[in-house]
Design an enzyme around this catalytic site. Sequence first.
Site, PDB file in Angstrom:
ATOM      1  N   ARG A  56       0.837  -1.212   0.000  1.00 23.36           N
ATOM      2  CA  ARG A  56       0.000   0.000   0.000  1.00 23.36           C
ATOM      3  C   ARG A  56       0.862   1.249   0.000  1.00 23.36           C
ATOM      4  O   ARG A  56       0.523   2.263  -0.604  1.00 23.36           O
ATOM      5  CB  ARG A  56      -0.938  -0.037   1.208  1.00 23.36           C
ATOM      6  CG  ARG A  56      -2.018  -1.096   1.026  1.00 23.36           C
ATOM      7  CD  ARG A  56      -2.951  -1.180   2.191  1.00 23.36           C
ATOM      8  NE  ARG A  56      -3.629   0.078   2.435  1.00 23.36           N
ATOM      9  CZ  ARG A  56      -4.189   0.371   3.608  1.00 23.36           C
ATOM     10  NH1 ARG A  56      -4.074  -0.486   4.620  1.00 23.36           N
ATOM     11  NH2 ARG A  56      -4.811   1.501   3.789  1.00 23.36           N
ATOM     12  N   GLN A  88      -9.507   9.277   7.885  1.00 26.51           N
ATOM     13  CA  GLN A  88      -9.260   7.895   8.303  1.00 26.51           C
ATOM     14  C   GLN A  88      -8.195   7.294   7.398  1.00 26.51           C
ATOM     15  O   GLN A  88      -7.705   6.207   7.639  1.00 26.51           O
ATOM     16  CB  GLN A  88     -10.532   7.067   8.181  1.00 26.51           C
ATOM     17  CG  GLN A  88     -11.680   7.557   9.039  1.00 26.51           C
ATOM     18  CD  GLN A  88     -12.950   6.814   8.718  1.00 26.51           C
ATOM     19  OE1 GLN A  88     -13.263   5.785   9.315  1.00 26.51           O
ATOM     20  NE2 GLN A  88     -13.705   7.311   7.740  1.00 26.51           N
ATOM     21  N   HIS A 106      -6.103   7.551  11.919  1.00 19.44           N
ATOM     22  CA  HIS A 106      -5.702   6.142  11.837  1.00 19.44           C
ATOM     23  C   HIS A 106      -4.239   6.011  11.466  1.00 19.44           C
ATOM     24  O   HIS A 106      -3.811   4.961  10.981  1.00 19.44           O
ATOM     25  CB  HIS A 106      -6.569   5.389  10.821  1.00 19.44           C
ATOM     26  CG  HIS A 106      -7.980   5.220  11.289  1.00 19.44           C
ATOM     27  ND1 HIS A 106      -8.995   4.819  10.450  1.00 19.44           N
ATOM     28  CD2 HIS A 106      -8.557   5.412  12.498  1.00 19.44           C
ATOM     29  CE1 HIS A 106     -10.137   4.761  11.140  1.00 19.44           C
ATOM     30  NE2 HIS A 106      -9.894   5.127  12.386  1.00 19.44           N
ATOM     31  N   CYS A 136      15.661   2.977  20.350  1.00 25.66           N
ATOM     32  CA  CYS A 136      15.999   2.033  21.433  1.00 25.66           C
ATOM     33  C   CYS A 136      16.601   0.741  20.902  1.00 25.66           C
ATOM     34  O   CYS A 136      16.929  -0.158  21.673  1.00 25.66           O
ATOM     35  CB  CYS A 136      14.743   1.704  22.256  1.00 25.66           C
ATOM     36  SG  CYS A 136      13.600   0.553  21.432  1.00 25.66           S
TER      37      CYS A 136
HETATM   38  C1  BV8 Z   1     -11.243   1.821  18.883  1.00 27.25           C
HETATM   39  C2  BV8 Z   1      -5.875   0.897   9.645  1.00 27.25           C
HETATM   40  C3  BV8 Z   1     -11.412   2.285  21.231  1.00 27.25           C
HETATM   41  C4  BV8 Z   1      -4.946   1.575   8.721  1.00 27.25           C
HETATM   42  C5  BV8 Z   1      -8.208   1.030  10.120  1.00 27.25           C
HETATM   43  C6  BV8 Z   1     -18.822  -2.760  17.679  1.00 27.25           C
HETATM   44  C7  BV8 Z   1     -19.433  -1.523  17.763  1.00 27.25           C
HETATM   45  C8  BV8 Z   1     -18.693  -0.346  17.756  1.00 27.25           C
HETATM   46  C9  BV8 Z   1     -17.301  -0.396  17.641  1.00 27.25           C
HETATM   47  C10 BV8 Z   1     -16.704  -1.627  17.538  1.00 27.25           C
HETATM   48  C11 BV8 Z   1     -17.433  -2.806  17.567  1.00 27.25           C
HETATM   49  N1  BV8 Z   1     -16.575  -3.844  17.457  1.00 27.25           N
HETATM   50  C12 BV8 Z   1     -15.299  -3.351  17.351  1.00 27.25           C
HETATM   51  C13 BV8 Z   1     -15.368  -2.017  17.423  1.00 27.25           C
HETATM   52  C14 BV8 Z   1     -14.253  -1.086  17.369  1.00 27.25           C
HETATM   53  C15 BV8 Z   1     -13.649  -1.047  15.981  1.00 27.25           C
HETATM   54  C16 BV8 Z   1     -14.690  -0.972  14.894  1.00 27.25           C
HETATM   55  O1  BV8 Z   1     -15.252   0.092  14.628  1.00 27.25           O
HETATM   56  N2  BV8 Z   1     -14.934  -2.103  14.233  1.00 27.25           N
HETATM   57  C17 BV8 Z   1     -15.921  -2.090  13.153  1.00 27.25           C
HETATM   58  C18 BV8 Z   1     -15.458  -3.011  12.029  1.00 27.25           C
HETATM   59  C19 BV8 Z   1     -17.264  -2.491  13.746  1.00 27.25           C
HETATM   60  N3  BV8 Z   1     -12.888   0.186  15.949  1.00 27.25           N
HETATM   61  C20 BV8 Z   1     -11.629   0.180  16.443  1.00 27.25           C
HETATM   62  O2  BV8 Z   1     -11.060  -0.798  16.850  1.00 27.25           O
HETATM   63  C21 BV8 Z   1     -10.946   1.546  16.491  1.00 27.25           C
HETATM   64  N4  BV8 Z   1     -10.412   1.733  17.818  1.00 27.25           N
HETATM   65  O3  BV8 Z   1     -12.449   1.695  18.806  1.00 27.25           O
HETATM   66  O4  BV8 Z   1     -10.571   2.081  20.083  1.00 27.25           O
HETATM   67  C22 BV8 Z   1     -11.883   3.710  21.225  1.00 27.25           C
HETATM   68  C23 BV8 Z   1     -13.253   4.001  21.109  1.00 27.25           C
HETATM   69  C24 BV8 Z   1     -13.679   5.326  21.127  1.00 27.25           C
HETATM   70  C25 BV8 Z   1     -12.750   6.361  21.260  1.00 27.25           C
HETATM   71  C26 BV8 Z   1     -11.394   6.038  21.369  1.00 27.25           C
HETATM   72  C27 BV8 Z   1     -10.953   4.709  21.338  1.00 27.25           C
HETATM   73  C28 BV8 Z   1      -9.784   1.615  15.502  1.00 27.25           C
HETATM   74  C29 BV8 Z   1     -10.344   1.664  14.104  1.00 27.25           C
HETATM   75  C30 BV8 Z   1      -9.206   1.888  13.120  1.00 27.25           C
HETATM   76  C31 BV8 Z   1      -8.930   0.614  12.398  1.00 27.25           C
HETATM   77  N5  BV8 Z   1      -7.929   0.862  11.372  1.00 27.25           N
HETATM   78  N6  BV8 Z   1      -7.242   1.153   9.230  1.00 27.25           N
HETATM   79  C32 BV8 Z   1      -5.203   1.053   7.359  1.00 27.25           C
HETATM   80  O5  BV8 Z   1      -4.905  -0.143   7.138  1.00 27.25           O
HETATM   81  O6  BV8 Z   1      -5.674   1.847   6.538  1.00 27.25           O
HETATM   82  S1  BV8 Z   1      -9.820   1.100   9.620  1.00 27.25           S
HETATM   83  C33 BV8 Z   1      -9.949   1.226   7.935  1.00 27.25           C
HETATM   84  O7  BV8 Z   1     -11.348   1.411   7.708  1.00 27.25           O
HETATM   85  C34 BV8 Z   1      -9.289   2.451   7.317  1.00 27.25           C
HETATM   86  O8  BV8 Z   1      -8.737   3.346   8.236  1.00 27.25           O
HETATM   87  C35 BV8 Z   1     -10.467   3.104   6.598  1.00 27.25           C
HETATM   88  O9  BV8 Z   1     -10.271   4.429   6.406  1.00 27.25           O
HETATM   89  C36 BV8 Z   1     -11.507   2.797   7.588  1.00 27.25           C
HETATM   90  C37 BV8 Z   1     -12.918   3.091   7.273  1.00 27.25           C
HETATM   91  O10 BV8 Z   1     -13.176   2.601   5.996  1.00 27.25           O
HETATM   92  P1  BV8 Z   1     -13.635   3.693   4.933  1.00 27.25           P
HETATM   93  O11 BV8 Z   1     -12.592   4.753   4.853  1.00 27.25           O
HETATM   94  O12 BV8 Z   1     -15.019   4.124   5.249  1.00 27.25           O
HETATM   95  O13 BV8 Z   1     -13.560   2.864   3.607  1.00 27.25           O
HETATM   96  P2  BV8 Z   1     -14.646   1.823   3.083  1.00 27.25           P
HETATM   97  O14 BV8 Z   1     -14.009   1.009   2.012  1.00 27.25           O
HETATM   98  O15 BV8 Z   1     -15.293   1.144   4.240  1.00 27.25           O
HETATM   99  O16 BV8 Z   1     -15.762   2.762   2.414  1.00 27.25           O
HETATM  100  C38 BV8 Z   1     -15.431   3.494   1.257  1.00 27.25           C
HETATM  101  C39 BV8 Z   1     -16.634   4.374   0.989  1.00 27.25           C
HETATM  102  O17 BV8 Z   1     -16.319   5.237  -0.093  1.00 27.25           O
HETATM  103  C40 BV8 Z   1     -17.874   3.574   0.581  1.00 27.25           C
HETATM  104  O18 BV8 Z   1     -18.992   4.094   1.285  1.00 27.25           O
HETATM  105  C41 BV8 Z   1     -18.015   3.860  -0.925  1.00 27.25           C
HETATM  106  O19 BV8 Z   1     -19.377   3.957  -1.319  1.00 27.25           O
HETATM  107  C42 BV8 Z   1     -17.353   5.202  -1.047  1.00 27.25           C
HETATM  108  N7  BV8 Z   1     -16.714   5.434  -2.349  1.00 27.25           N
HETATM  109  C43 BV8 Z   1     -16.061   4.531  -3.140  1.00 27.25           C
HETATM  110  N8  BV8 Z   1     -15.624   5.157  -4.251  1.00 27.25           N
HETATM  111  C44 BV8 Z   1     -15.983   6.467  -4.149  1.00 27.25           C
HETATM  112  C45 BV8 Z   1     -16.676   6.647  -2.938  1.00 27.25           C
HETATM  113  N9  BV8 Z   1     -17.177   7.831  -2.549  1.00 27.25           N
HETATM  114  C46 BV8 Z   1     -16.979   8.878  -3.391  1.00 27.25           C
HETATM  115  N10 BV8 Z   1     -16.331   8.789  -4.565  1.00 27.25           N
HETATM  116  C47 BV8 Z   1     -15.817   7.608  -4.968  1.00 27.25           C
HETATM  117  N11 BV8 Z   1     -15.183   7.532  -6.164  1.00 27.25           N
END
Ligand code: BV8
Length: 231
Positions: A56, A88, A106, A136
């Site tokens: 990536r 993100q 992120h 370190c």
């Molecule tokens: C945390 C790493 C505690 C780097 C990423 C149950 C309920 C609630 C929460 C949770 C749960 N179970 C687990 C959790 C927590 C979990 C979570 O949310 N899980 C989900 C799956 C349910 N979250 C965590 O663990 C986070 N930490 O909660 O800590 C805390 C809580 C509160 C406050 C403080 C601390 C950590 C989350 C981070 C994970 N790391 N990435 C990397 O590899 O990149 S996440 C990963 O998904 C990326 O960062 C990415 O950005 C992110 C979100 O995805 P999107 O950006 O939305 O991308 P996606 O493909 O999903 O969507 C693309 C969109 O674009 C689509 O809608 C599409 O229609 C649109 N699109 C496509 N093409 C176009 C377009 N739009 C316009 N034009 C286009 N051309």
Amino acid sequence: MEKIVILTGAGISAESGLGTFRDEGGLWAQHRIEDVATPEGFARDPQLVHGFYNARRAQAAKAQPNEAHEAIARLQRDWPGEVVIVTQNVDSLHEGGGARDVIHMHGTLAGALCAACNHHWTAPPEMAVGEPCPACAAPTARPDVVWFGEMPYHMDDIYDHLAGARLFAAIGTSGQVYPAAAFVHEAAMAGARTVELNLAPSTGASSFDEVILGPATETVPRWVDRLMGQR
Ligand code: BV8
């Protein structure tokens, strides 16, 4: 003048050629989240995870910012109030498009982190297992990205910005990852108008006052022109 807070996701970089996560053929279709974007996955197979991020990092290095990144930078430059960009995304295309002070909640592909002493440095193009930390010397270098289960960066600042927002826009995010997916509720509670610009309605679309559908390179420049015309 109105403070604008913008949250972006992988969709804003899609037209720059960077894969999204949840569209078909997206990054999560090729890998299980648990294997490449969790600390447990890294501990289990650091070589697989470094390979995932090296690929990536190489792809992101070749990508160019698109008209959506550039339009947001123009808004940040010309809008009379503060425009805060929270992303993100781990690519640097917002900066490439001219944006400043981008908040990478992120982390970034450009960063490396020591899992032992928390030292941050600029990542080499390719990271390898067991690379020593420059501070370190422990063999615990990892990509400086926030994995599932880890605390996103700059959360206090982000919540402060949301509390003062008059307008909140989510661009190119599916609204499935927390805490980012809840920012629209924080902003609405602070009295902000909320708008989503996305290719398809996100999971949280019904929480927004307005949803603008279409590819970001078309919808975002038009949205910025409309905002600037309203001043
Ligand atoms: C945390 C790493 C505690 C780097 C990423 C149950 C309920 C609630 C929460 C949770 C749960 N179970 C687990 C959790 C927590 C979990 C979570 O949310 N899980 C989900 C799956 C349910 N979250 C965590 O663990 C986070 N930490 O909660 O800590 C805390 C809580 C509160 C406050 C403080 C601390 C950590 C989350 C981070 C994970 N790391 N990435 C990397 O590899 O990149 S996440 C990963 O998904 C990326 O960062 C990415 O950005 C992110 C979100 O995805 P999107 O950006 O939305 O991308 P996606 O493909 O999903 O969507 C693309 C969109 O674009 C689509 O809608 C599409 O229609 C649109 N699109 C496509 N093409 C176009 C377009 N739009 C316009 N034009 C286009 N051309």
